[in-house]
Design a protein around this motif. Structure first.
Motif, mmCIF file in Angstrom:
data_model
loop_
_atom_site.group_PDB
_atom_site.id
_atom_site.type_symbol
_atom_site.label_atom_id
_atom_site.label_comp_id
_atom_site.label_asym_id
_atom_site.label_seq_id
_atom_site.Cartn_x
_atom_site.Cartn_y
_atom_site.Cartn_z
ATOM 1 N N LEU A 45 0.812 -1.215 0.000
ATOM 2 C CA LEU A 45 0.000 0.000 0.000
ATOM 3 C C LEU A 45 0.844 1.262 0.000
ATOM 4 N N PRO A 46 0.486 2.231 -0.841
ATOM 5 C CA PRO A 46 1.144 3.542 -0.762
ATOM 6 C C PRO A 46 0.633 4.284 0.465
ATOM 7 N N PRO A 47 1.243 5.416 0.813
ATOM 8 C CA PRO A 47 0.745 6.191 1.949
ATOM 9 C C PRO A 47 -0.717 6.587 1.731
ATOM 10 N N VAL A 48 -1.465 6.701 2.838
ATOM 11 C CA VAL A 48 -2.856 7.129 2.729
ATOM 12 C C VAL A 48 -2.905 8.517 2.084
ATOM 13 N N LYS A 49 -3.700 8.662 1.058
ATOM 14 C CA LYS A 49 -3.835 9.909 0.292
ATOM 15 C C LYS A 49 -2.522 10.313 -0.376
ATOM 16 N N GLY A 50 -1.609 9.350 -0.543
ATOM 17 C CA GLY A 50 -0.335 9.631 -1.202
ATOM 18 C C GLY A 50 -0.194 8.826 -2.474
ATOM 19 N N ILE B 115 -8.428 -6.931 11.970
ATOM 20 C CA ILE B 115 -7.812 -6.053 10.967
ATOM 21 C C ILE B 115 -8.902 -5.587 10.011
ATOM 22 N N PHE B 116 -9.101 -4.270 9.969
ATOM 23 C CA PHE B 116 -10.156 -3.679 9.148
ATOM 24 C C PHE B 116 -9.558 -2.740 8.096
ATOM 25 N N PRO B 117 -10.293 -2.487 7.013
ATOM 26 C CA PRO B 117 -9.820 -1.538 5.999
ATOM 27 C C PRO B 117 -9.864 -0.082 6.447
ATOM 28 N N THR B 118 -10.879 0.318 7.254
ATOM 29 C CA THR B 118 -11.074 1.736 7.557
ATOM 30 C C THR B 118 -10.915 2.031 9.047
ATOM 31 N N ASN B 119 -10.598 3.277 9.341
ATOM 32 C CA ASN B 119 -10.480 3.727 10.736
ATOM 33 C C ASN B 119 -11.820 3.670 11.462
ATOM 34 N N ARG B 120 -12.913 3.939 10.758
ATOM 35 C CA ARG B 120 -14.228 3.907 11.406
ATOM 36 C C ARG B 120 -14.534 2.504 11.919
ATOM 37 N N GLN B 121 -14.259 1.488 11.105
ATOM 38 C CA GLN B 121 -14.483 0.105 11.549
ATOM 39 C C GLN B 121 -13.611 -0.219 12.769
ATOM 40 N N VAL B 122 -12.376 0.232 12.725
ATOM 41 C CA VAL B 122 -11.451 -0.013 13.834
ATOM 42 C C VAL B 122 -11.966 0.638 15.109
ATOM 43 N N ASN B 123 -12.371 1.893 15.008
ATOM 44 C CA ASN B 123 -12.827 2.614 16.200
ATOM 45 C C ASN B 123 -14.078 1.974 16.790
ATOM 46 N N ASP C 82 0.431 -14.415 14.191
ATOM 47 C CA ASP C 82 0.113 -15.841 14.207
ATOM 48 C C ASP C 82 -1.378 -16.091 14.073
ATOM 49 N N SER C 83 -2.186 -15.192 14.632
ATOM 50 C CA SER C 83 -3.635 -15.346 14.543
ATOM 51 C C SER C 83 -4.297 -13.985 14.588
ATOM 52 N N ALA C 84 -5.357 -13.816 13.804
ATOM 53 C CA ALA C 84 -6.103 -12.561 13.761
ATOM 54 C C ALA C 84 -7.331 -12.766 12.887
ATOM 55 N N VAL C 85 -8.215 -11.764 12.927
ATOM 56 C CA VAL C 85 -9.415 -11.770 12.105
ATOM 57 C C VAL C 85 -9.285 -10.661 11.071
ATOM 58 N N VAL C 86 -9.482 -11.002 9.802
ATOM 59 C CA VAL C 86 -9.397 -10.027 8.719
ATOM 60 C C VAL C 86 -10.789 -9.796 8.154
ATOM 61 N N CYS C 87 -11.221 -8.557 8.178
ATOM 62 C CA CYS C 87 -12.503 -8.191 7.593
ATOM 63 C C CYS C 87 -12.262 -7.576 6.218
ATOM 64 N N LEU C 88 -12.893 -8.130 5.193
ATOM 65 C CA LEU C 88 -12.709 -7.633 3.826
ATOM 66 C C LEU C 88 -13.840 -6.702 3.386
ATOM 67 N N LYS C 89 -14.730 -6.359 4.297
ATOM 68 C CA LYS C 89 -15.801 -5.427 3.971
ATOM 69 C C LYS C 89 -15.252 -4.001 3.937
ATOM 70 N N LYS C 90 -15.600 -3.266 2.937
ATOM 71 C CA LYS C 90 -15.197 -1.867 2.734
ATOM 72 C C LYS C 90 -13.733 -1.733 2.310
ATOM 73 N N ILE C 91 -13.205 -2.757 1.651
ATOM 74 C CA ILE C 91 -11.884 -2.615 1.018
ATOM 75 C C ILE C 91 -11.976 -1.496 -0.016
ATOM 76 N N CYS D 170 -6.997 -2.830 14.364
ATOM 77 C CA CYS D 170 -6.212 -1.791 13.700
ATOM 78 C C CYS D 170 -6.430 -1.903 12.188
ATOM 79 N N THR D 171 -5.995 -0.898 11.473
ATOM 80 C CA THR D 171 -6.220 -0.868 10.027
ATOM 81 C C THR D 171 -5.192 -1.729 9.292
ATOM 82 N N VAL D 172 -5.525 -2.052 8.049
ATOM 83 C CA VAL D 172 -4.597 -2.798 7.207
ATOM 84 C C VAL D 172 -3.306 -2.005 7.032
ATOM 85 N N HIS D 173 -3.423 -0.704 6.851
ATOM 86 C CA HIS D 173 -2.224 0.119 6.692
ATOM 87 C C HIS D 173 -1.311 0.011 7.912
ATOM 88 N N LYS D 174 -1.905 -0.109 9.092
ATOM 89 C CA LYS D 174 -1.115 -0.135 10.317
ATOM 90 C C LYS D 174 -0.368 -1.452 10.483
#
Length: 557
Positions: free
Chosen positions: A29-34, A105-113, A272-281, A261-265
């Motif tokens: 991923l490039p920088p957000v808005k970059g 792990i979410f795509p957006t900050n809103r989902q994370v918050n 080793d283990s986590a949940v990845v949400c692909l909604k709102k990619i 946290c976000t994918v960018h983060k």
């Protein structure tokens, strides 16, 4: 792989600068808005004009071959290319995993918050709200004073206006606090204490965090609060940043909730283990980055799987194809052929820490400053396809001369030789000449190669070197004497004249060290056509030297 780990790319073809590029970065991923760095409209076409491509094919994170190959296909999948049915089946099976309290792990900050707040309410019923302390310059005194409320706009800061925290909350540092102590942006842990000062019950004095990595914050832990130290926690104090154009300041803890946290983060992390949400990619490469953080499929849980969310940017491949390969031109290609005998000379400065890359098809690799003791096991320095012999410093001297007695007891020094198993070579037993040296005979060419390392006084060295040269002379018409002479030919011609007077030619004309000295030499006496090239090395202040003897006709064999 074991060979390359020991002498990892020691021979680097001629270049002005070494730059290592991980091609996977282009598909992340490039920088957000970059803008990605590989696009051309950033002022200069960096990649096509300045850089060369090196493709690294070894996969370190994933040991599961099936998962690694799946990720490779996802990495380069374009938006209009159908995903393989087997890949879809594998990923859909990951939808049935247990969620629990694993990292999300979410795509957006809103989902994370939203997820973090829900977890905080469930896990920390006695959580607190920490309002940032914002300061402005007083119009009367010019000094900073605490304002009521907060700055209308805060720029370029990671410090939140409002921070929700509680004991047992999962948190992440959002700023580099202490690089030497591992307190860097992105490290995670669990809150164990929130401590207030005696005169302030609204803004904490310190937040104690037990980080997942025990080494993070270890220095602070040893010097911290006794009750916190007992549970291995690290004290985190408020940070201050200028956040307005007029010098306004914010004081707040550089922490954020981290059940999610976000994918960018997470880009760059391994989990080793986590949940990845692909909604709102919303970005190319975003789904691939999230999925590729895992070591294995067993730890991956997917929510809202849709194969259309997994795609890369179409112009990445075009950008990579426009760059020149790093190893496209080999400066030695014209001297490496079936009628050539090649020796590579290098000062390794501890052979056990380096290994030799053999893609140049070298017949012999002569090494000085091996630093090997007499009783050393050669297993740790073996290279597939080569036989290794060594002459360590401690067994090279028998003279009672005080200079040599002292030298014999010193560490370091020593020489060695790798000889290719595919060529008939024979190590000769050298008489007692009090030199750190080895001599090999290449039987098909009848070429004697002597590798030498010199450190003691020149007058004494000339005496013993003369004995070696006299011993070599009747044994072949072609002799190469090479090594580290520790004598700059640009300042002194003493040893050079001594050897050339015996019919040898010194081949090197350019400096062989980073300091611009010419202390490594190659002296030859031969009827063959001879070439030498100085090559950069990454690990030593000495450069490498390739010496090639080329036959002109089959009669020379």
């Amino acid at each position: 792989m074991e060979d390359c780990n020991r002498l990892n790319n020691l021979v680097i073809p001629h270049l002005e600068m070494l730059v290592c590029l991980l091609l996977e970065i282009f598909f992340q991923l490039p920088p957000v808005k970059g803008k990605p760095l590989y696009v051309e409209n950033v002022g200069v076409d960096l990649w096509s004009s300045l850089f060369k491509v090196v493709e690294l094919k070894s996969i370190v994170r994933q040991k599961d071959h099936v998962f690694a190959e799946l990720l490779n296909r996802l990495r380069i999948r374009s938006k209009g290319t159908p995903m393989q049915d087997n890949d879809i089946e594998i990923l859909k099976r990951c939808e049935m995993g247990e969620v629990g309290s694993a990292l999300h792990i979410f795509p957006t900050n809103r989902q994370v918050n939203e997820h973090n707040v829900v977890q905080l309410l469930n896990m920390c019923p006695e959580h607190v709200q920490i309002n940032a302390q914002d300061f402005v310059n007083s119009k009367k005194t010019g000094k900073l004073e605490l304002m009521k409320g907060h700055h209308a706009k805060a720029y370029d800061t990671c410090l939140a206006e409002t921070l929700l925290l509680g004991v047992d909350a999962r948190v992440m540092l959002c700023k580099n606090v202490d690089l030497m102590d591992g307190l860097v942006n992105g490290v995670c842990g669990t809150v164990t204490h929130i401590v207030y000062g005696n005169d302030n019950n609204t803004f904490p004095q310190t937040v104690y965090v037990k980080f997942d990595d025990k080494e993070v914050g270890a220095q602070r832990t040893r010097c911290g609060n006794a009750s916190a130290v007992a549970v291995g926690s690290t004290g985190i104090e408020p940070e201050e940043e200028r956040v307005t154009k007029k010098g306004g300041l914010r004081r707040q803890f550089a922490l954020k909730l981290a059940w999610a946290c976000t994918v960018h983060k997470v880009q760059g992390l391994t989990v080793d283990s986590a949940v990845v949400c692909l909604k709102k990619i919303f970005s190319a490469g975003q789904a691939y980055v999230a999925l590729s953080r895992f070591r294995s499929l067993s730890g991956l849980v997917i929510q809202d799987f849709e194969d259309k969310t997994i795609y890369c940017k179409d112009n990445i491949n075009d950008a990579i194809q426009s760059m020149d390969p790093f190893l496209m031109k080999n400066p030695m290609s014209h001297i490496l052929n079936t009628h050539t005998f090649t020796v590579f000379l290098m000062t390794v400065q501890n052979l056990t820490l380096h290994c030799v890359c053999t893609h140049l098809r070298l017949n012999c690799i002569a090494v000085t400053e091996t630093w090997l003791p007499a009783d050393s096991s050669y297993h740790s320095v073996n290279i597939n396809g080569y036989t290794f012999d060594s002459s360590p410093r401690s067994s090279s001297y028998s003279s009672s001369n005080p200079a040599l007695v002292d030298l014999q007891g010193q560490q370091h020094g020593g020489v060695g030789m790798y000889s290719a198993d595919s060529l008939k070579l024979n190590m000769l037993k050298v008489p007692d000449v009090n030199l750190e040296c080895l001599v090999y005979n290449c039987l098909p060419y009848n070429i004697l190669t002597a590798v030498i390392y010199r450190l003691y006084p020149m007058a004494l060295f000339k005496e013993y070197l003369g004995k070696l040269l006299d011993w070599l002379d009747p044994r072949s018409n072609t002799i190469a004497v090479m090594g580290d002479f520790n004598d700059d030919i640009r300042k002194s011609l003493t040893i050079c004249k001594f050897i050339t007077d015996k019919g040898y030619v010194q081949l090197l004309k350019t400096p062989t060290t980073e300091r611009g000295t010419l202390i490594d030499r190659v002296y030859v006496k031969t009827h063959y056509q001879v070439e030498s090239i100085v090559l950069p090395t990454y690990f030593s202040d000495h450069e490498g030297i390739v010496c090639s003897f080329q036959c002109t006709t089959d009669d020379d064999l």
